[in-house]
Design an enzyme around this catalytic site. Sequence first.
Site, PDB file in Angstrom:
ATOM      1  N   GLU A 112     -11.136   0.250  -4.079  1.00 42.31           N
ATOM      2  CA  GLU A 112     -10.447   0.754  -2.881  1.00 42.31           C
ATOM      3  C   GLU A 112      -9.201   1.527  -3.285  1.00 42.31           C
ATOM      4  O   GLU A 112      -8.952   1.744  -4.471  1.00 42.31           O
ATOM      5  CB  GLU A 112     -10.063  -0.417  -1.962  1.00 42.31           C
ATOM      6  N   ASP A 133       0.815  -1.218   0.000  1.00 39.21           N
ATOM      7  CA  ASP A 133       0.000   0.000   0.000  1.00 39.21           C
ATOM      8  C   ASP A 133       0.850   1.270   0.000  1.00 39.21           C
ATOM      9  O   ASP A 133       0.630   2.180   0.806  1.00 39.21           O
ATOM     10  CB  ASP A 133      -0.944   0.034   1.233  1.00 39.21           C
TER      11      ASP A 133
HETATM   12  C1  6LW Z   1      -5.753  -2.211   2.125  1.00 38.06           C
HETATM   13  C2  6LW Z   1      -6.653  -2.406   0.984  1.00 38.06           C
HETATM   14  C3  6LW Z   1      -6.500  -3.834   0.725  1.00 38.06           C
HETATM   15  O1  6LW Z   1      -6.253  -1.267   3.009  1.00 38.06           O
HETATM   16  O2  6LW Z   1      -5.783  -4.439   1.674  1.00 38.06           O
HETATM   17  O3  6LW Z   1      -7.359  -5.705  -0.237  1.00 38.06           O
HETATM   18  C4  6LW Z   1      -5.737  -3.576   2.732  1.00 38.06           C
HETATM   19  N1  6LW Z   1      -7.070  -4.463  -0.173  1.00 38.06           N
HETATM   20  O4  6LW Z   1      -6.366  -1.560  -0.080  1.00 38.06           O
HETATM   21  C5  6LW Z   1      -4.545  -3.841   3.578  1.00 38.06           C
HETATM   22  O5  6LW Z   1      -3.351  -3.768   2.854  1.00 38.06           O
END
Ligand code: 6LW
Length: 496
Positions: free
Chosen positions: A183, A14
Amino acid sequence: MTLPNPLLPGFNPDPSIVRVGEDYYLATSTFEYLPGIPIYHSRDFVTWTQIGNVATRTGQLDVEATPTAGGAWAPTIRHRDGVFHLVITDAFGRGTLHFTAEQAEGPWSDGVVFDGIDGIDPDLVWDDDGTAYLTFSGLGVNPALPTFMHHRGLLQAKVDLAAGRALEEPRSIWSGVGGQFPEAPHLYHIGDWWYLVIAEGGTERGHGVSVARSHSPEGPFETAAGNPLLTARGTGRPIQNTGHGDLVQLADGQWRLVLLGVRPRSMTRAFSALGRETFVTTVEWRDGWPVFEPVQLTPRDGVVTYRDDFVAPELAPAWMAVRRTPETIATVREGSLQLRADGSTLDDLVPVFLGRRQQHQTATLRVRIDVSAGVGGLAVRYDERFHYSIAAGAGRVVARGAIPSFERTAEIASDSAVVELEITSRPPGGDPFDDRTSDVVELAAVIDGERTVLLELDGRYLSSEIAESFTGRVAGVFALEGSVAVDWFDYRGSDE
Ligand code: 6LW
């Protein structure tokens, strides 16, 4: 692409990046580890140095009791009027947080919780009038709310940063092109457009980067033709799961996207021993849209070696403990690191363990440890369910591989007060039918100059695909009984 890739090897998912003049600062997620949220600095985009961490004190993150895989998720780092801002989710903990600092190395503030924001992966941007927008993924991670684990697409609200509250009910702005888990939004004002860069498809093999644009930060957003504009999904590329990107314009005007990816090994399923790492790719602009080059594997040449002999009075910022700060379990004194046992083991949520990221697929870690007053050793872990270790003390050396429902141990007798313990990750032998795994992990002891391998374990069980705990391999020292003194910690790794 001449930049090294992975850019930040090992457990560094991330990534978020900001440029301030000629300096680049990059932050990544740390989940239940403390100190949390490392800050890396570079001037040339090639050499990156960890200059500090955001969460160095108890209370900045509520990770003491967080379930595994909760904690610090997905930062956004930005800089405005001489102040660094970092927003992040403390998942299953404090919630959506805003930290500030005058210098990226810290100290960072205690963190303000945003009232009225229930989601993950917050992004922070200001419009020309100075109005602050928080754009986030509407996945509920507050167990106390009815939205817990429900996904409401990508949401946005104007926020009052000083007061830590939403100034409006969060509005839905876009939800990608149909992949699961839209996301990791980041919003940028570039020229006449506001670009919304998101991840969708989940953080595994389906992951990708999709883009939309608008003349207003609030939308309506027009989707790019051909989304996701970047994905490794369904390809045989050596770097998979690419997504969760943040754009940055270099001092010379070029653009880059930093993003997460993995380096799986084996056949069709494949396992990524180190977890999600930070990669970079180039960006060109065509007809008002970004064009991302597929992420290339360009590993750094040579062998990386370092030794921490614990002479400095403070621990290097790369050392992390689990759900508590390193200072609560370890002391650096006269060139040694002392760890005190507290009755916990590596199977517990809060072990006496201090580690660093394993950054190379071929790596050897070795410690010299005095066990005359206790039992302790060297371990590599994903979490309390998945770990391999070798411990000395009380007349023996015990190697142990533990994964849910299964465990293997081997031991030899040893009365030595001081032993060297070693964990090696090496590539599987080369026969694709025998070696369907990421790596082989050897647990060895060196006693009076003689090296004995106690266990050779299949490395796949310590991979992101199997452990599913969002982290990566963290390797370091631990104590089980009494106290142990670590004279030095040696690391040797290579990607060749
Ligand atoms: C992060 C999100 C994700 O907040 O994993 O699956 C989470 N997606 O973007 C943790 O890295």
